[in-house]
Design a protein around this motif. Structure first.
Motif, PDB file in Angstrom:
ATOM      1  N   THR A  58       0.829  -1.207   0.000  1.00 37.07           N
ATOM      2  CA  THR A  58       0.000   0.000   0.000  1.00 37.07           C
ATOM      3  C   THR A  58       0.861   1.253   0.000  1.00 37.07           C
ATOM      4  O   THR A  58       1.968   1.272   0.536  1.00 37.07           O
ATOM      5  N   LEU A  59       0.316   2.305  -0.605  1.00 34.65           N
ATOM      6  CA  LEU A  59       0.903   3.631  -0.581  1.00 34.65           C
ATOM      7  C   LEU A  59      -0.167   4.607  -0.128  1.00 34.65           C
ATOM      8  O   LEU A  59      -1.326   4.481  -0.507  1.00 34.65           O
ATOM      9  N   SER A  60       0.228   5.592   0.674  1.00 34.70           N
ATOM     10  CA  SER A  60      -0.701   6.651   1.070  1.00 34.70           C
ATOM     11  C   SER A  60       0.068   7.943   1.261  1.00 34.70           C
ATOM     12  O   SER A  60       1.288   7.937   1.444  1.00 34.70           O
ATOM     13  N   LEU A  61      -0.662   9.044   1.205  1.00 35.39           N
ATOM     14  CA  LEU A  61      -0.070  10.367   1.382  1.00 35.39           C
ATOM     15  C   LEU A  61      -0.649  11.036   2.614  1.00 35.39           C
ATOM     16  O   LEU A  61      -1.873  11.150   2.758  1.00 35.39           O
ATOM     17  N   LEU A  62       0.231  11.493   3.506  1.00 37.88           N
ATOM     18  CA  LEU A  62      -0.164  12.368   4.597  1.00 37.88           C
ATOM     19  C   LEU A  62      -0.082  13.775   4.022  1.00 37.88           C
ATOM     20  O   LEU A  62       0.993  14.229   3.614  1.00 37.88           O
ATOM     21  N   LYS A  63      -1.221  14.438   3.954  1.00 39.13           N
ATOM     22  CA  LYS A  63      -1.320  15.731   3.291  1.00 39.13           C
ATOM     23  C   LYS A  63      -1.033  16.874   4.265  1.00 39.13           C
ATOM     24  O   LYS A  63      -1.044  16.675   5.482  1.00 39.13           O
ATOM     25  N   PRO A  64      -0.791  18.081   3.739  1.00 36.14           N
ATOM     26  CA  PRO A  64      -0.480  19.219   4.606  1.00 36.14           C
ATOM     27  C   PRO A  64      -1.563  19.520   5.652  1.00 36.14           C
ATOM     28  O   PRO A  64      -1.254  20.019   6.730  1.00 36.14           O
TER      29      PRO A  64
END
Length: 117
Positions: A58-64
């Motif tokens: 899995t890949l995910s982004l923690l956003k600003p």
């Protein structure tokens, strides 16, 4: 006679091929750690030192703003590579979080902080 048999078994065991089992270690990444990249679409490429199971990774982004967005369209162009694209990324600080299942059955996780400018 027993010594000869024991010696022969020892030699055979030492000469037998061994399976190298190791956790998947991230070798290179795009974006690189702490890099500044152009948005709004960001190409993601992660290369590991061993085969990974793309279907169970899995890949995910923690956003600003502190929210986490899962990246759903992950491709595996090679057995040791994961690729994707982050779409519509606004300026700010992000953290790419990855989790892969290696061929040895172990899960490895990591984070890659980067900036979109």
């Amino acid at each position: 006679m027993r010594c000869a048999v024991a010696l022969l078994l020892g030699v055979l065991m030492a000469a037998a091929p061994r399976v190298a089992l190791a956790h998947a270690v991230l070798v290179s990444s795009t974006p690189q750690k702490d890099a500044a990249v152009s948005g709004p679409d960001v190409t993601i490429n992660l290369k590991y030192n061993s085969r990974v199971d793309g279907a169970r990774s899995t890949l995910s982004l923690l956003k600003p703003d502190g929210t986490v967005e899962k990246i759903s369209a992950v491709a595996q162009p090679a057995p040791d590579v994961l690729s994707a694209t982050g779409h519509g990324l606004a300026k700010g600080a992000y953290v790419l979080r990855w989790q892969v299942l290696a061929g040895d059955g172990h899960i490895t996780r990591g984070e890659i902080p980067f900036q979109v400018h």
